[in-house]
Write an enzyme that holds these catalytic residues in place. Sequence first.
Site, short mmCIF file in Angstrom:
data_model
loop_
_atom_site.label_atom_id
_atom_site.label_comp_id
_atom_site.label_asym_id
_atom_site.label_seq_id
_atom_site.Cartn_x
_atom_site.Cartn_y
_atom_site.Cartn_z
N THR A 15 0.50 -27.97 38.24
CA THR A 15 -0.21 -27.10 37.31
C THR A 15 -1.32 -27.92 36.67
O THR A 15 -1.17 -29.10 36.41
CB THR A 15 0.71 -26.62 36.18
N GLU A 46 5.04 -22.00 37.78
CA GLU A 46 6.47 -22.25 37.63
C GLU A 46 7.33 -21.06 38.07
O GLU A 46 8.55 -21.16 38.12
CB GLU A 46 6.79 -22.56 36.15
N LYS A 75 3.18 -18.39 13.22
CA LYS A 75 4.57 -18.20 12.82
C LYS A 75 4.64 -18.16 11.31
O LYS A 75 4.68 -19.18 10.64
CB LYS A 75 5.43 -19.33 13.40
N TRP A 125 6.07 -13.25 13.66
CA TRP A 125 4.95 -13.75 14.45
C TRP A 125 3.75 -12.83 14.30
O TRP A 125 3.86 -11.62 14.33
CB TRP A 125 5.35 -13.84 15.93
#
Lengths: 550, 550
Positions: B187, B332, B444, B449
């Site tokens: 990645t 992934e 946060k 959130w």
Amino acid sequence: MLSTMQDVPLTVSRLLRHGSVVHGDSQVITWTGDAAPERRTFAEIGRRCARLAHALRDELGVRGDQRVGTLMWNNSDHMEAYLAVPSMGAVLHTLNLRLPADQLTWIVNHAADRVLIVNGSLLPLLAPLLPHLPTVEHVVVAGPGDRSVLADARPQVHEYEELLAGRETGFDWPELDEREAAVLCYTSGTTGDPKGVAYSHRSIYLHAMQVNNAEAFAMTVADTMLPVVPMFHVNAWGLPHAAFMAGTTLLMPDRFLQPAPLAEMIEAERPTLAAAVPTIWQGLLAELDARQRDVASLRSVIIGGAACPPSLMRAFWDRHAIRVLHAWGMTETSPLGCIAHPPKGLSEEEEWAYRQTQGRFPASVEARLAGADGTFQPWDGKSTGELEVRGPWIAAAYYGGAAGVPLRPEDKFSPDGWLRTGDVGTITPDGYLTLTDRAKDVIKSGGEWISSVELENHLMAHPEVAEAAVVAVPDEKWGERPLATVVLREGAGVDYAELRAFLAERVARWQLPERWALVPAVPKTSVGKFDKKVIRRQYADGELDVRQLG
Amino acid sequence: MLSTMQDVPLTVSRLLRHGSVVHGDSQVITWTGDAAPERRTFAEIGRRCARLAHALRDELGVRGDQRVGTLMWNNSDHMEAYLAVPSMGAVLHTLNLRLPADQLTWIVNHAADRVLIVNGSLLPLLAPLLPHLPTVEHVVVAGPGDRSVLADARPQVHEYEELLAGRETGFDWPELDEREAAVLCYTSGTTGDPKGVAYSHRSIYLHAMQVNNAEAFAMTVADTMLPVVPMFHVNAWGLPHAAFMAGTTLLMPDRFLQPAPLAEMIEAERPTLAAAVPTIWQGLLAELDARQRDVASLRSVIIGGAACPPSLMRAFWDRHAIRVLHAWGMTETSPLGCIAHPPKGLSEEEEWAYRQTQGRFPASVEARLAGADGTFQPWDGKSTGELEVRGPWIAAAYYGGAAGVPLRPEDKFSPDGWLRTGDVGTITPDGYLTLTDRAKDVIKSGGEWISSVELENHLMAHPEVAEAAVVAVPDEKWGERPLATVVLREGAGVDYAELRAFLAERVARWQLPERWALVPAVPKTSVGKFDKKVIRRQYADGELDVRQLG
């Protein structure tokens, strides 16, 4: 170098979780005859599976890999057993309700079933066997049917709904090894004891992925599938598992398998797909021809279990615009061995030739043809051999029972582990299988194989011949040669020489039978197939009046 | 109880064998610009794969799990490396040709590539790096391009075609453990060193089965797939492997990735499917709007890699009758995480809402949302959390390099082994994912959130605002609170109170920023994304003129 990927097992509980959460609105609809169909959402089935698992574990004491047998029709209760029993780590044993009593008894004892879940309508079948089933401790009865036949039964009897009532709707499904057994299913072989195939969680999961493949049955959340093929027969071709994977609604026929109710449920519930053996479709076709029925919802019907007559495939397409999809498999192959989607770029007429083959092998099924001389034959569409297959959902052995040692009979498994299917045929260069015979009926003549079925079909095409059965008989020079036994039509006057000449126009000279016998009738098995064992014995015992020609 | 099924590994060699035998007539077509496209059948590729494996083993001495890197465009030579390298037991390492030189160098050294196969046109990129790649012993050059830049190169240089010439066209592919690494792909993370994902044979095989699922891309032998997504990027989304499984012809764009040649190859070769990131489709759409092009062969185009603007999806459907299929994934996740097929029974308009989500999870991908307080959030389409996933083709770690110990950074993998995707969003009760933010950009605030992206989108909808970036800044009472940095349009006279009032009509009161700053421009990364790290540092260093409101 080890990969860095997660080691997540492919298990039935994964299908259960996925279907009941992501496809919670999809349904299992069970036909009930005259009453309204019973509808359960996948979400509801998920909750009831948890209840069933709690009941089996806490109330009936099912532990580890103990076997839970089902003697049931295709319905939503059976679906719950399908998902809950393997997901809790136990092994589901689907019992074929069409087997003779002695075979059924043998199978339950061999598998050592501890619990049997049985439909009420099948109690008259089960009750007389119970005294002979020492391992069965609990009988759970589901659905309508007179319970009184169980009055004197030794095992504890439970009502399915009472057992589930009030239990928790969640279950902490264990993380299992994907190679563990999930489902046990016995073949009803014509010779010897029945043999059990123990499907693994892995094989069931991979097979479900294949069923939903665009090149296989392509089931999606937009479909409703009608599995007429019984759930006790090779997991109903894996369709229930595949449905929970794809969110496909299932229309379950329960015990209503006659053409009229089948047509009725298709009309009412509008399935897009259906699956059954040829005889069911033959019956349905007759029903559709006799009465005006709306079956336009069906885009494709899957036929397997036996070769489908081309005329049946044509009739469904020509008269009802329904595509018949031919597929080949057996209990030992989970069962998806190959599927007859034609290649691209062909005319409708050219496609028919491909549709009538047994089909093309998918990537997960390797195939080879073991020829008469033991060598592997080329894929040329002509060379004949016994089909051997290999793959992650193909059996490597049969369940060994209490002894524990798996059975690997030589005639069923090659030394390098491939399954010997007992089917003889050809494969085209692009991987289409055409079966011509059963291996045991093929005539092994001087290193070449002669198809008994082909000779029979040619003989029966003669206008004076009512029936013909061809079997292998020992021959000093060639090993085996064909013996043709012929039943003439009433009043027919044909002679052997004429029949032989008729055949000579149709097959190679070396395939022509030298031995001929007129018989009053071809001996048949209990299900109406030619009983070639009997003919071979009659020949050996000198009971046939055999003429030698050529 | 162990199953009785065959223990057959799921490997890349199985795909190679199947595709080159059963689908030997399917093709890999490589676009060559002005010349005629190069066509190779799967059968030919199968033979060339055997030659490549012989060359790598016998001539270049590749043994065991040594790494063979590729620095190549999408073309049939690359396809051969894709299949041959893992099938012989070595590990294919696909190199991203768009990476900066230092990262490319780091990656080749970390993977310890022994051989590099490189397209001639990419030699100017590779040549300067070679002195810094001590593990590379052989460079194999394929396709057109000036070789002279390699004149002083240390490693041995080979011509791809010369290496293959005259070798055997069969290879005894070894039976591998399906959990072994097949492909290594790094990645290009924005922070820290690149991280390598080592896909297993098993994960690649299962992923290919999913790609061909009727509910995914449904590739069949009747399709031609145009993968514009590079083969160095997450295995071109698994499409090459899936194509060999299904017999799907591949149309490879090689280095011709501009809108005009893409339109030209679609017109000439008539693919039915295509796959790329949104910017490619945006460019193609402009090309189609500018010139009359026949793209009617395309039934579906798959967009992933970044969220697809709804307007783009609509434009393809309204103006060209092409379905855009939205999918989400990452390196992934192999990458198929979810796919946006709408549920059944909806109107066209209702379907759009589903098509614009990131998609629905398949059975093999389990998902959960880790909320701000660390608890898992309900799937109600509202509750927000960081997406965590689990499944047989999801990464459990990163490749550890020579040290051998896999890397499991805490911010990427949960203690119980799930992948933390770094993406924040919601999931509907029926399993559709909508992403709203990157986890690192979320604010946060007091156990809740706040999406920075949502605030930015609202602010940028104000007529006087040119750009707006919202970042989290430390707050004594709430932990974090949003800071809004705003770039006004030239001559605009809007003030903070007005912007705050504008926002107040669109988001909940507790989400409104108290801290505001006008800035001349939003700092950007090299690829043009907002560089929020810089803004947070500017704030910490007191470089911003911050006003406090509310």
